[in-house]
Design a protein around this motif. Structure first.
Motif, PDB file in Angstrom:
ATOM      1  N   GLY A  34     -98.707  -9.797  24.098  1.00 22.10           N
ATOM      2  CA  GLY A  34     -97.697 -10.805  24.420  1.00 22.10           C
ATOM      3  C   GLY A  34     -96.959 -11.224  23.163  1.00 22.10           C
ATOM      4  N   ASP A  35     -96.921 -12.527  22.897  1.00 19.39           N
ATOM      5  CA  ASP A  35     -96.234 -13.059  21.713  1.00 19.39           C
ATOM      6  C   ASP A  35     -97.132 -13.103  20.479  1.00 19.39           C
ATOM      7  OD1 ASP A  35     -93.927 -13.485  23.176  1.00 19.39           O
ATOM      8  OD2 ASP A  35     -94.518 -15.513  23.754  1.00 19.39           O
ATOM      9  N   ALA A  51     -95.042 -14.707  17.653  1.00 20.60           N
ATOM     10  CA  ALA A  51     -93.692 -14.140  17.578  1.00 20.60           C
ATOM     11  C   ALA A  51     -92.851 -14.501  18.796  1.00 20.60           C
ATOM     12  CB  ALA A  51     -93.775 -12.629  17.412  1.00 20.60           C
ATOM     13  N   ALA A  52     -93.178 -15.611  19.465  1.00 18.60           N
ATOM     14  CA  ALA A  52     -92.417 -16.012  20.652  1.00 18.60           C
ATOM     15  C   ALA A  52     -90.946 -16.237  20.319  1.00 18.60           C
ATOM     16  CB  ALA A  52     -93.017 -17.274  21.271  1.00 18.60           C
ATOM     17  N   ASP A  53     -90.683 -16.803  19.149  1.00 14.37           N
ATOM     18  CA  ASP A  53     -89.312 -17.006  18.683  1.00 14.37           C
ATOM     19  C   ASP A  53     -89.101 -16.130  17.454  1.00 14.37           C
ATOM     20  OD1 ASP A  53     -86.885 -17.788  17.652  1.00 14.37           O
ATOM     21  OD2 ASP A  53     -87.346 -19.933  17.622  1.00 14.37           O
ATOM     22  N   PRO A  54     -88.391 -14.987  17.591  1.00 14.76           N
ATOM     23  CA  PRO A  54     -88.235 -14.081  16.453  1.00 14.76           C
ATOM     24  C   PRO A  54     -87.491 -14.698  15.273  1.00 14.76           C
ATOM     25  CG  PRO A  54     -86.984 -13.297  18.353  1.00 14.76           C
ATOM     26  CD  PRO A  54     -87.759 -14.489  18.797  1.00 14.76           C
ATOM     27  N   ASP A  59     -97.031 -18.392  11.398  1.00 18.36           N
ATOM     28  CA  ASP A  59     -98.309 -17.903  10.899  1.00 18.36           C
ATOM     29  C   ASP A  59     -99.370 -18.875  11.401  1.00 18.36           C
ATOM     30  OD1 ASP A  59    -100.517 -17.028   9.519  1.00 18.36           O
ATOM     31  OD2 ASP A  59     -99.592 -17.168   7.534  1.00 18.36           O
ATOM     32  N   LEU A  60    -100.206 -18.440  12.342  1.00 14.45           N
ATOM     33  CA  LEU A  60    -101.203 -19.312  12.953  1.00 14.45           C
ATOM     34  C   LEU A  60    -102.502 -19.383  12.171  1.00 14.45           C
ATOM     35  CD1 LEU A  60    -100.698 -18.325  16.702  1.00 14.45           C
ATOM     36  CD2 LEU A  60     -99.638 -20.193  15.416  1.00 14.45           C
ATOM     37  N   GLY A  61    -102.667 -18.498  11.191  1.00 19.16           N
ATOM     38  CA  GLY A  61    -103.897 -18.504  10.407  1.00 19.16           C
ATOM     39  C   GLY A  61    -104.602 -17.169  10.489  1.00 19.16           C
TER      40      GLY A  61
END
Length: 126
Positions: A34-35, A51-54, A59-61
């Motif tokens: 998915g994203d 990467a939902a919004d290109p 960076d989630l960690g």
């Protein structure tokens, strides 16, 4: 360094995102669900990106897949799978499939670790 470009118009690629990564000699093993994008950063450390919004990749960690050498990485809905190789005796390797549940933010919890093969020179795709 991870560089992301929008290539919708191949004649004019548009820069979207840059992410510094550790210097490492091993392959990066990139996969997505998915994203969510998963990228091996160093050793068994995997960086998690949204990467939902290109135009604003987040960076989630990181999550650590544990001991061993990461030879392959794959994602499925709700899970991250890793083929890990570890030396159990001189020149005797074990290949293990480790899985982590990917609900919520990283680091993720391991849900299973299954030995696959053990022997001289055993290795995955790395």
């Amino acid at each position: 360094m991870l560089l992301v470009y929008d290539v919708a118009d191949p004649a004019a690629p548009a820069f979207r995102f840059a992410l510094p990564l550790t210097q490492d000699e091993w392959p990066r093993h990139l996969c997505a669900d998915g994203d969510r994008v998963y990228l091996r950063d160093a050793g068994t450390l995997v960086r998690v990106l949204d990467a939902a919004d290109p135009d604003a990749i987040a960076d989630l960690g990181t999550t650590d897949l544990g001991l061993g050498r990461l030879d392959a990485l794959a994602a499925s809905p709700g899970a991250l799978h890793a083929l890990l190789a570890s030396e159990v005796q001189p020149e005797v390797m074990t290949l293990t499939l480790g899985t982590q549940a990917t609900a919520g933010p990283p680091p993720y919890a391991e849900t299973s670790r299954e030995p696959l093969v053990r022997g001289l020179g055993a290795r995955g795709l790395g």
